[in-house]
Design a protein around this motif. Structure first.
Motif, PDB file in Angstrom:
ATOM      1  N   ALA A   3      45.286  42.674  44.445  1.00 33.31           N
ATOM      2  CA  ALA A   3      45.187  43.896  43.460  1.00 33.31           C
ATOM      3  C   ALA A   3      45.273  43.152  41.631  1.00 33.31           C
ATOM      4  O   ALA A   3      44.482  44.289  41.188  1.00 33.31           O
ATOM      5  N   ALA A   4      46.207  41.769  41.964  1.00 29.11           N
ATOM      6  CA  ALA A   4      45.850  41.529  40.466  1.00 29.11           C
ATOM      7  C   ALA A   4      44.230  40.615  40.278  1.00 29.11           C
ATOM      8  O   ALA A   4      44.501  40.620  38.906  1.00 29.11           O
ATOM      9  N   LEU A   5      43.879  40.110  40.847  1.00 31.90           N
ATOM     10  CA  LEU A   5      42.983  39.497  40.549  1.00 31.90           C
ATOM     11  C   LEU A   5      41.621  39.634  41.645  1.00 31.90           C
ATOM     12  O   LEU A   5      41.038  40.954  41.182  1.00 31.90           O
ATOM     13  N   SER A   6      41.252  40.061  42.597  1.00 30.46           N
ATOM     14  CA  SER A   6      40.585  40.040  43.233  1.00 30.46           C
ATOM     15  C   SER A   6      40.031  40.430  44.673  1.00 30.46           C
ATOM     16  O   SER A   6      41.044  39.565  45.454  1.00 30.46           O
ATOM     17  N   GLN A  47      34.863  36.411  45.202  1.00 25.63           N
ATOM     18  CA  GLN A  47      33.885  36.450  44.470  1.00 25.63           C
ATOM     19  C   GLN A  47      34.849  37.485  43.028  1.00 25.63           C
ATOM     20  O   GLN A  47      34.987  38.727  42.929  1.00 25.63           O
ATOM     21  N   LEU A  48      35.016  36.720  41.581  1.00 20.65           N
ATOM     22  CA  LEU A  48      35.648  37.454  40.282  1.00 20.65           C
ATOM     23  C   LEU A  48      34.644  38.695  40.434  1.00 20.65           C
ATOM     24  O   LEU A  48      33.816  38.479  40.389  1.00 20.65           O
ATOM     25  N   GLY A  49      35.495  39.599  39.680  1.00 26.82           N
ATOM     26  CA  GLY A  49      35.110  40.379  38.775  1.00 26.82           C
ATOM     27  C   GLY A  49      35.098  40.455  37.156  1.00 26.82           C
ATOM     28  O   GLY A  49      34.625  38.851  37.097  1.00 26.82           O
ATOM     29  N   ASP A  50      35.205  41.334  36.154  1.00 28.30           N
ATOM     30  CA  ASP A  50      34.929  41.274  35.415  1.00 28.30           C
ATOM     31  C   ASP A  50      36.270  40.235  34.445  1.00 28.30           C
ATOM     32  O   ASP A  50      36.480  41.032  33.611  1.00 28.30           O
ATOM     33  N   TYR A  51      36.000  39.248  34.577  1.00 32.52           N
ATOM     34  CA  TYR A  51      37.395  38.526  33.652  1.00 32.52           C
ATOM     35  C   TYR A  51      36.809  36.541  34.341  1.00 32.52           C
ATOM     36  O   TYR A  51      36.293  36.746  34.863  1.00 32.52           O
TER      37      TYR A  51
END
Length: 301
Positions: A3-6, A47-51
């Protein structure tokens, strides 16, 4: 953590499968700071989001892998991952670390402000950030100051204005000290390697951006051909004279909207600085500052 990251896959590497997770988080606007320790040997794939995610080991080491690239992160060598990266990390206990998550929209807007234009290429940062270098070390000290204040619920993080300034200092500082796709553009913009005619053209545009300038007007004023001027802007700033003029106008409009005042309207300010295409202006403004012109006028920042 998902929830906090990916969303991610977590595999304990210890035969017992034991982990003892600790996670603390606090945020400043579009930037958040995380203390994380899995309390065991684990492998994490995500897989990272938009950050952008900066991971600073507080004790021990961990391995970060992005495709063919890998890095052994230590307290002196942070791992930096860019938006959309697919990454695998192997943490050996103990593995406490500080993680800084910076929203891509904020990074893009601050980079555009530093460059004076919206960059043509997506932002990518190098995987390794050497914290022993003077610039990076200063940035790490700034991060520590922010974290201490957040931990103590101090006066800086509780003040909206101070918190906003701290967040921008962290983001702008990272862009200033870390290498990546933007580095050459920032270095050239702050350096003296540009031809004299280009520097004169930039100064002229900044001084007269409210006027109905054309590329031909600027080229004639600095004594070069239109083609030569266009090639200089492309080679040294990765933009065009027209785009540079539009960015200069947008910055002036932003400054007026921040001040605001009774009777001020976005349309009046926009027209005063020579912009008549409202739809394109709104899109460019939002890409640069991460909000609409009307929101800036209402909020004053």
């Amino acid at each position: 953590m998902s929830a906090a990251l990916s969303p991610h896959r977590l595999n304990p590497l210890d035969r017992t499968g034991a982990i003892d997770v600790v996670h603390h988080a606090a945020g400043l606007g579009l930037t958040s700071f995380h203390y994380m320790d899995y309390g065991g040997d684990v492998e994490v794939s995500a897989q990272l989001g938009d950050y952008v995610l900066v991971q600073i080991s507080l004790e021990g080491t961990f391995l970060a892998e992005i495709g063919p690239h890998s890095l052994v992160a230590t307290p002196d060598m942070a791992a930096v991952t860019s938006p959309g990266d697919s990454i695998t990390m192997r943490y050996c206990a103990p593995n406490p670390r500080l993680m800084i998550r910076i929203d891509r929209a904020l990074l893009d807007s601050r980079l555009a402000l530093a460059l004076g234009e919206v960059p043509s290429r997506s932002l990518r940062l190098d995987l390794a950030l050497d914290l022993t270098k003077p610039g990076s070390g200063s940035w790490r000290g700034l991060v520590d100051t922010v974290v201490r204040d957040l931990d103590a619920t101090g006066p800086l993080s509780r003040s909206p204005l101070a918190a906003a300034s701290l967040e921008l200092a962290v983001v702008d500082g990272l862009l200033a000290v870390h290498t990546g796709s933007h580095s050459a553009l920032l270095g050239d913009r702050n350096g003296s390697t540009r031809p004299r005619a280009l520097r004169r053209a930039m100064d002229l545009i900044e001084e007269r951006c409210a006027e109905p300038l054309t590329t031909a007007d600027v080229a004639d004023a600095v004594g070069v051909s239109v083609r030569s001027l266009q090639e200089a802007f492309h080679a040294h700033l990765d933009t065009t004279p027209t785009a540079y003029l539009r960015a200069a106008r947008i910055r002036r409009i932003h400054d007026e909207l921040v001040v605001g005042g009774d009777g001020v309207t976005v349309t009046d300010v926009m027209l005063r600085w020579g912009i008549t295409h409202a739809g394109r202006f709104a899109q460019d403004y939002r890409r640069t500052f991460g909000r609409t012109p009307s929101e800036t006028l209402r909020q004053g920042s």
